[in-house]
Structures are given as C-alpha cells and as structure tokens.
Design a protein around this motif. Sequence first.
Motif, PDB file in Angstrom:
ATOM      1  N   ARG A  32      38.803  42.965  48.158  1.00  0.00           N
ATOM      2  CA  ARG A  32      39.657  43.718  47.143  1.00  0.00           C
ATOM      3  C   ARG A  32      40.882  43.760  47.928  1.00  0.00           C
ATOM      4  O   ARG A  32      42.364  44.100  47.330  1.00  0.00           O
ATOM      5  CB  ARG A  32      38.583  45.344  48.169  1.00  0.00           C
ATOM      6  N   TRP A  33      41.097  43.393  49.712  1.00  0.00           N
ATOM      7  CA  TRP A  33      42.245  43.153  50.155  1.00  0.00           C
ATOM      8  C   TRP A  33      42.859  42.124  49.729  1.00  0.00           C
ATOM      9  O   TRP A  33      44.043  42.297  49.175  1.00  0.00           O
ATOM     10  CB  TRP A  33      41.787  43.127  51.765  1.00  0.00           C
ATOM     11  N   ALA A  34      42.628  41.089  49.206  1.00  0.00           N
ATOM     12  CA  ALA A  34      43.284  40.204  48.738  1.00  0.00           C
ATOM     13  C   ALA A  34      44.029  40.264  47.338  1.00  0.00           C
ATOM     14  O   ALA A  34      44.912  39.765  46.901  1.00  0.00           O
ATOM     15  CB  ALA A  34      41.997  39.431  48.196  1.00  0.00           C
ATOM     16  N   GLY A  35      43.088  41.671  46.309  1.00  0.00           N
ATOM     17  CA  GLY A  35      44.698  41.925  45.655  1.00  0.00           C
ATOM     18  C   GLY A  35      45.779  42.802  46.010  1.00  0.00           C
ATOM     19  O   GLY A  35      46.464  43.446  44.964  1.00  0.00           O
ATOM     20  N   LEU A  36      45.804  43.149  46.907  1.00  0.00           N
ATOM     21  CA  LEU A  36      46.253  44.177  47.336  1.00  0.00           C
ATOM     22  C   LEU A  36      47.785  43.520  48.413  1.00  0.00           C
ATOM     23  O   LEU A  36      47.789  42.265  49.204  1.00  0.00           O
ATOM     24  CB  LEU A  36      45.569  45.610  48.494  1.00  0.00           C
ATOM     25  N   ARG A  37      48.563  43.285  48.163  1.00  0.00           N
ATOM     26  CA  ARG A  37      50.248  43.559  48.312  1.00  0.00           C
ATOM     27  C   ARG A  37      50.877  44.347  49.324  1.00  0.00           C
ATOM     28  O   ARG A  37      51.792  45.230  48.838  1.00  0.00           O
ATOM     29  CB  ARG A  37      50.768  42.647  47.497  1.00  0.00           C
ATOM     30  N   PRO A  38      50.469  44.211  50.241  1.00  0.00           N
ATOM     31  CA  PRO A  38      51.521  45.163  51.527  1.00  0.00           C
ATOM     32  C   PRO A  38      53.086  45.253  51.476  1.00  0.00           C
ATOM     33  O   PRO A  38      53.371  43.919  51.292  1.00  0.00           O
ATOM     34  CB  PRO A  38      51.070  46.149  52.673  1.00  0.00           C
TER      35      PRO A  38
END
Length: 408
Positions: free
Chosen positions: A234-240
Amino acid sequence: MPFDITRTRAAYPALAEGFAHFDGAGGTQTPRSVIDAVADAMRTAVGNRSTAFLPGRRSLELVAGARTAVADLLGVAPDGVVLGPSATALTYTLARTLGADWGPGDEVVVSRLDHDANVRPWVQAAGAAGATVRWAEFDPATGDLPADQFSDLVGARTRLVAVTAGSNATGTMPDVAAIAATAHAAGALVCVDGVHSVPHGPTDLAATGADFLVTSAYKWSGPHLAAVVADPARWAGLRPAKLVPSSDAVPDRFEAGTPSFPLLAGVAAAVDHLAGLDPTATGNRRARVRAGLAAAQDHEGALFARLAAGLAARPAVSVLPAGVRRCPTVSFRLAGWTPAGLAAALGAAGLCLSSGDYYAYEYFQALGLRDSGGAVRASVYHYNTVDEVDRLLAELDRLAEQGEPADR
C-alpha cells in the motif's frame, strides 16, 4: 494466573509519587525499562544513519528495532511501519499524500465521534482538492456510531473513510471491520485511528479491516512518538512530498527529517514491557504482546466495571453514553461543578483526570457541551487499582456535597 498489579506497578517509578492516574487517554506514565532504554541510547555514541561507522550503524539498528516492535504490536510487516513525531503529524502526511490524487466529485467520509486528528486533516485535504466531505453521526442516546449508516454515506466516488477504533471521549468502539467492509466494497480506502484502542487489548491490522492504522506510543507506556501502519504494498503506491536527496525507499520516504534515535529505543522497550505483562506467556514477542494485553484488558475491564457502576449509582453524576463495546474510558459531569473546576479539585486531591473536549471537537459540538466546558474524563490503564477507583468515587461524593466554590 491473576493479573499481578503489584508487579506491574513496581515497573513505573512515577507511581511512587502517590497520584492516581486516570488520564491514560491523554498519556500514560513510563516504565523504568523504557526510561533506561532512552537513557542508554543517549549515553552511547550514536551518529546519524550510516553503514560507515559503528555509531551510525547503531542508529540504523534503533530504527529497525522500533519498526519491528510496532510490527509485533499490531501484526504487520516491519516495512509497513511509518514512524513519526505524533499521530496528528502522521495523519496530515497521509492526508496530503492521498489528497493529491483527489478532485471535484470525489468524496471523503469522516465521523463526529473521532478525535480531531482523524477529522481535520481529511476535511482540509478534501477542501484543497475540491472534494466533498460526508459525516457519519453518532447516536446521542446510546453513544454508538452505527455501522449501517455507512451504506448510505459510501458510494462510487468515495475515496477514503476515516473512523476511530475507540473514542477518546467515551471509549465507544465502533464496528470498524463492518465499516471497512462497506468502504472496500465501494473501492474506498480506510484509515482507522487506533490511538485510544491499541493500549487496551490485542490489535491485528488485518482484523480491523483498515488500510492504515494509527497509534501513539505514549498511550501505551512509550515515549512521545507515533506510527501509522499499512501493508508495504500500500505504501509503495504512494508518493509523498519529500526532499530530493532523502531516501525514496518504503517506508523511509514517508518520514521527514532525522528521527529521535533515543526515543525509538524507548518504543521498542515499551513493546517489550507490554509483552511482559503476562509473565506466564510464551512464544515470540507478537504472541507475548497479545497475551500481555489480553491480561491487562481483563484487569482494566474489572476496574472499569467498578468505576462505571459507581458513577451510575450517584445521582449527582451525569455520564455521557457510550456503546456496548468500549475502551475503559468514561466522560461525566458532576452537578454543581464546571468540568474545569472539578478536574482542578480532583487534581488537588491527587487524582489526575482531564477536562474539556480532549480534541473530540465534533463530538462535544454535536452534544452542545463544548461551550460549557465539555466534561471530565476518567480513563483506566493497567497500573490502576481498586483502591484508586474507590478513592475517586469517594472524592466525587465529597465534592458533590461541597459544591464548587464561587471564587474558583
């Protein structure tokens, strides 16, 4: 075996001062093992993260140790643990990151039962994106947050549902698994605020149904740090938003700046403390944490039943309603006293309770109690005792007879 309250209390140096701490919902006291872990990390040569020299490698080990400890607490993979200074700061990071992909016509669902840290970041992110906010309402008669209302609130354009696993105001524990199932059926993500629920029983991310679960270490005997956990995928698909040279790895890219390495040592020690609450428990740390929190939950439940019955039996006390499933937390008012005045009078007697809205802003606004001072909150933790509960009830009797001084 019965919960060993004498052994448990001996782990907390601050309890020797004699205060009765019913303010665990606002922050717990700290065991000696956590204090020592933080102090030891500060006495030892620790550099910024580097593989080139031993002090730098120690900091890497402290970060990894904290991630693994939180993973054992919540039943997740260590690479799914994002660490940060507070639940509020981490939720803002998550809201800004997810909200960057929202637009007009999208919808976000929040609850009036929640702490504002799981409301305002989402409302503001929705506002910045032009998305619509929809509100889940609690039942003022029962204090519950009915899960069936989410069928009407969640639709094809819902991007996220934010809900608490345990109200920090009343202890109400909504059916987050059912709410998450409704959200997921529509393709929405779910962020669960576990800050108040995690300290009071075994928690498993998968069982909650949450995509993201937030917790604060200082609510479970640790230092002032927090974590938000999710499946690493899930984190891998997010770009902060982040600094260009900072790590782009997961979960590192969600953690801005250099962390407090000594406090990370305290996080790991706090989880070890929870894993030792049941001295008969065996197995790996995850198994022992679950056993320890289950033992503590039984102890807290018995104490809270005594407290709740005592409050209900006193005509001068008005208790704010809570759901059938609840954490050991209650909010109340005492006739003849303002909440702030009552908390101060109890404090003068060595009883530590919070007053006000405790950041449950929407809850107290909906009840119409915020402008008149909110309420007083009593929260039971695993170091509380029967004598402390009886001491609180006796002091409420004395203050009810006395009434609040006019000059307070």
